[in-house]
Design a protein around this motif. Sequence first.
Motif, short mmCIF file in Angstrom:
data_model
loop_
_atom_site.label_atom_id
_atom_site.label_comp_id
_atom_site.label_asym_id
_atom_site.label_seq_id
_atom_site.Cartn_x
_atom_site.Cartn_y
_atom_site.Cartn_z
N LEU A 201 0.80 -1.13 -0.11
CA LEU A 201 -0.08 -0.39 -0.06
C LEU A 201 0.72 1.29 0.00
CD1 LEU A 201 -2.89 1.37 -0.03
CD2 LEU A 201 -2.59 1.14 2.59
N ASN A 202 1.60 1.26 0.79
CA ASN A 202 2.71 2.57 0.92
C ASN A 202 3.26 2.73 -0.36
OD1 ASN A 202 1.79 2.87 3.59
ND2 ASN A 202 3.53 2.01 4.55
N SER A 203 4.02 1.75 -0.99
CA SER A 203 4.82 1.78 -2.24
C SER A 203 3.88 1.95 -3.23
CB SER A 203 5.38 0.29 -2.48
OG SER A 203 6.52 0.17 -1.60
N LYS A 231 14.02 3.45 -1.04
CA LYS A 231 13.15 4.33 -0.63
C LYS A 231 11.72 3.67 -0.29
CE LYS A 231 15.02 8.65 -2.71
NZ LYS A 231 14.63 9.82 -3.73
N PHE A 232 11.60 2.57 -1.06
CA PHE A 232 10.01 1.90 -0.83
C PHE A 232 10.16 1.06 0.56
CE2 PHE A 232 10.17 2.58 -5.44
CZ PHE A 232 8.88 3.05 -5.42
N PRO A 233 9.16 0.82 1.37
CA PRO A 233 9.23 0.09 2.43
C PRO A 233 9.46 -1.38 1.88
CG PRO A 233 7.05 0.95 1.91
CD PRO A 233 8.01 1.66 1.05
N GLY A 234 10.14 -2.06 2.78
CA GLY A 234 10.28 -3.44 2.48
C GLY A 234 11.42 -3.92 1.40
N VAL A 235 11.95 -2.74 0.80
CA VAL A 235 12.76 -2.83 -0.39
C VAL A 235 14.20 -2.71 0.10
CG1 VAL A 235 13.62 -2.11 -2.52
CG2 VAL A 235 11.15 -2.23 -2.31
N GLY A 236 15.09 -3.71 0.40
CA GLY A 236 16.57 -3.70 0.72
C GLY A 236 17.45 -3.78 -0.67
N PRO A 237 18.74 -4.22 -0.62
CA PRO A 237 19.44 -4.25 -1.72
C PRO A 237 19.23 -5.48 -2.76
CG PRO A 237 20.80 -3.82 0.17
CD PRO A 237 19.42 -3.94 0.69
#
Length: 308
Positions: A201-203, A231-237
């Motif tokens: 939802l946030n993304s 910058k998106f929540p739940g997105v790491g490298p």
Amino acid sequence: MKIVINDNMEYGDDMEYKGYKISQEENSIIVENIKDFNAVHTFECGQCFRWIRQEDGSYTGVAKGKVINVSIDDGVLVLKNTNLEDFKNIWFDYFDLGRDYGQVKEAVMKDDIMQKAIDFGWGIRLLKQDIWETLISFIISANNRIPRIMKTVEIIARLYGDELMMDGNKYYSFPDVNKLAQSNVEELEVCKGGFRCKYILNSSQMVSVGQVDLKQLSQMDTDSAREELMKFPGVGPKVADCVLLYSGTKYDVFPTDVWVRRVMGELYFKREAGFGEIQKFAREYFGDLAGFAQQYLFYYARENKIGT
């Protein structure tokens, strides 16, 4: 009576298109001279979640707002429920048919390990998927198993996407940004995404209001594009690199998680290796084609239970 479809091509006629021999029969496109394309390797290597294997060995999938069935045998690719215009405008690029994978393999086949990996997954092609769908799909993929990822993505499409038909069966396109941005966590929880629902939802809302412009990522250097996605929540490298690679945006990435670290430690370093160390190695060793090398290694290691 002959029926002209376009480019002065008629049903039953053949034409040459960028090195391929193409014909159309009713609602199917037949493409000859295909090399380095195996359906199992491509659709089951972990890069996509909306292609389902059928009893006859073909795959039916939804991509780019279309539903098609794909089969390939002895260098002949058959795409059902499509036409020449969509082949040129969508599927040629989606299946990366303009790339010589023989050259890719030759470039990354730097050692016996890569030789084995490429021999095993010789038919992998990196799909150029919609970056928005790829972002949400790989947010869902975090700490998740492929069957469950596929189920969650499918439920999202069924709830928010547009209905598509093929052979009397209903399919659903992946919803656009605004459809998901206007949802809420309670509604999304029906999709069985768990804690990832709030990330979805946030993304969606971030993209909807222009906080992050996915279309600009291809214009950035790889490090900047990765940082932008994070910058998106739940997105790491790792998720960021998957999004860049599987959307065809960047090919010099080497998606690395804990399991890939173990694989690389076992195959190359002969010891435990850190994330940064692996990234540096992949960048220097495989260069601009690191993403292809990762995919051959990933598929080979997963299927042979290396690093488990």
